[in-house]
Design a protein around this motif. Structure first.
Motif, PDB file in Angstrom:
ATOM      1  N   LYS A 265      20.067 -20.193 -17.235  1.00  0.00           N
ATOM      2  CA  LYS A 265      19.247 -19.022 -17.564  1.00  0.00           C
ATOM      3  C   LYS A 265      18.559 -18.477 -16.321  1.00  0.00           C
ATOM      4  O   LYS A 265      18.505 -17.259 -16.106  1.00  0.00           O
ATOM      5  N   THR A 266      18.065 -19.373 -15.461  1.00  0.00           N
ATOM      6  CA  THR A 266      17.387 -18.956 -14.226  1.00  0.00           C
ATOM      7  C   THR A 266      18.337 -18.199 -13.309  1.00  0.00           C
ATOM      8  O   THR A 266      18.007 -17.130 -12.781  1.00  0.00           O
ATOM      9  N   LEU A 267      19.534 -18.754 -13.109  1.00  0.00           N
ATOM     10  CA  LEU A 267      20.528 -18.106 -12.245  1.00  0.00           C
ATOM     11  C   LEU A 267      20.970 -16.765 -12.812  1.00  0.00           C
ATOM     12  O   LEU A 267      21.130 -15.791 -12.073  1.00  0.00           O
ATOM     13  N   CYS A 268      21.180 -16.716 -14.125  1.00  0.00           N
ATOM     14  CA  CYS A 268      21.632 -15.469 -14.762  1.00  0.00           C
ATOM     15  C   CYS A 268      20.568 -14.389 -14.648  1.00  0.00           C
ATOM     16  O   CYS A 268      20.876 -13.218 -14.355  1.00  0.00           O
ATOM     17  N   GLU A 269      19.315 -14.743 -14.894  1.00  0.00           N
ATOM     18  CA  GLU A 269      18.244 -13.751 -14.816  1.00  0.00           C
ATOM     19  C   GLU A 269      18.117 -13.194 -13.391  1.00  0.00           C
ATOM     20  O   GLU A 269      17.911 -11.989 -13.200  1.00  0.00           O
ATOM     21  N   LYS A 270      18.272 -14.067 -12.402  1.00  0.00           N
ATOM     22  CA  LYS A 270      18.224 -13.626 -11.009  1.00  0.00           C
ATOM     23  C   LYS A 270      19.400 -12.693 -10.700  1.00  0.00           C
ATOM     24  O   LYS A 270      19.231 -11.664 -10.025  1.00  0.00           O
ATOM     25  N   PHE A 271      20.591 -13.058 -11.204  1.00  0.00           N
ATOM     26  CA  PHE A 271      21.792 -12.242 -10.965  1.00  0.00           C
ATOM     27  C   PHE A 271      21.640 -10.865 -11.600  1.00  0.00           C
ATOM     28  O   PHE A 271      21.933  -9.833 -10.970  1.00  0.00           O
ATOM     29  N   TRP A 272      21.193 -10.819 -12.843  1.00  0.00           N
ATOM     30  CA  TRP A 272      21.104  -9.541 -13.558  1.00  0.00           C
ATOM     31  C   TRP A 272      19.971  -8.659 -13.043  1.00  0.00           C
ATOM     32  O   TRP A 272      19.973  -7.438 -13.282  1.00  0.00           O
ATOM     33  N   SER A 273      19.014  -9.246 -12.327  1.00  0.00           N
ATOM     34  CA  SER A 273      17.887  -8.462 -11.833  1.00  0.00           C
ATOM     35  C   SER A 273      18.237  -7.703 -10.556  1.00  0.00           C
ATOM     36  O   SER A 273      17.481  -6.813 -10.126  1.00  0.00           O
ATOM     37  N   LYS A 274      19.379  -8.027  -9.937  1.00  0.00           N
ATOM     38  CA  LYS A 274      19.769  -7.376  -8.690  1.00  0.00           C
ATOM     39  C   LYS A 274      20.212  -5.917  -8.937  1.00  0.00           C
ATOM     40  O   LYS A 274      20.830  -5.623  -9.941  1.00  0.00           O
TER      41      LYS A 274
END
Length: 274
Positions: A265-274
């Motif tokens: 979830k942490t990695l996905c949220e960081k990816f989608w925030s770019k």
């Protein structure tokens, strides 16, 4: 009495047909590993081979590998809640449409029930066996880019939805693959294994390579155009083994190892925030 004629090694048959043509072009995104297909298609030293990188920008995809969860047959029930947790954390990071692929219907149904029990607020659908063309179209219609809520489709590897569909743009923003796609141990596969044992790759030819080809095909559903952006999550301890890592295509690098579902979830949220 039923008698079945089984082609253990298609090399000679393919070679015979290809020699009747002036030239042959063999093209696919899943001709991996190359030496396996070279043998199957009766490679000649004069043949021309080129391996092209994917045209899609790797910055548009996030590849995660959860290699701390066992998906082998005798561990499936034990880890089914862990698998459901990985799926939930992945799809909760961003609203959209996702597909989860399993090596068998029974395994798919097991995790599907765990998802409904533990995460009832997540919209899910499941691939039925022997679906008609109309039922397949109805299943795909649920992957609408204008969906108001997240939708997760449960599918089987090697089936219609893992090979022959194009859900572009926001129709599909994530693919989760459970297992390494390995075919069920059986007589026919063991015949191939025994036939190829002189190359010391009998098990790989019979089980590892066919399984990973299914995985590659399913992962390829995620990014279909230059504008697509999505996440791919692979779940199985075996992805940490050298034999499987050697089969990763160029575009699977870089990737991220995840040790628990919260990391996803942490990695996905960081990816989608770019």
């Amino acid at each position: 009495m039923n008698i079945k004629i089984y082609c253990v090694n298609p090399q000679k048959v393919i070679e015979e047909k290809m020699k009747k043509a002036k030239s042959n072009i063999i093209f696919s995104a899943t001709l991996i590993p190359m030496d396996y297909f070279m043998k199957m298609y009766s490679y000649d030293e004069e043949d021309f081979i080129i391996n092209l990188k994917s045209p899609f920008d790797v910055k548009n995809r996030l590849l995660m590998i959860g290699d701390n969860v066992a998906t082998t047959y005798n561990k499936r029930f034990e880890t089914s809640c862990d698998i459901a947790s990985y799926i939930a954390n992945c799809v909760q990071a961003k609203k959209g449409n996702y597909m989860v692929f399993f090596p068998s219907y029974k395994y798919m149904e097991l995790v599907f029930e765990k998802m409904k029990e533990n995460y009832p607020d997540i919209n899910t659908s499941i691939q039925e066996s022997n679906m008609s063309e109309e039922e397949k179209e109805e299943f795909l219609s649920m992957f609408d880019e204008d969906n108001k809520e997240t939708h997760v489709g449960f599918c089987v590897l090697g089936g219609h939805f893992s090979e022959g569909i194009d859900l572009t743009n926001d129709k599909l923003i994530g693919v989760i693959i459970v297992g390494v796609g390995m075919p069920q141990i059986g007589i026919e596969r063991d015949i191939i294994k025994d036939h190829m044992k002189d190359s010391n790759k009998g098990f790989d030819y019979a089980y590892v390579y066919p399984g990973m080809i299914k995985v590659l095909q399913a992962a390829g559903r995620c990014i279909r155009t230059d504008d697509d952006k999505g996440v791919i999550l692979l779940l199985d301890k075996r992805y940490s083994q050298r034999i499987y890592q050697s089969l990763f295509p160029y575009e699977w690098y870089p990737n991220f190892r995840v040790r628990k579902s919260d990391d996803v979830k942490t990695l996905c949220e960081k990816f989608w925030s770019k």
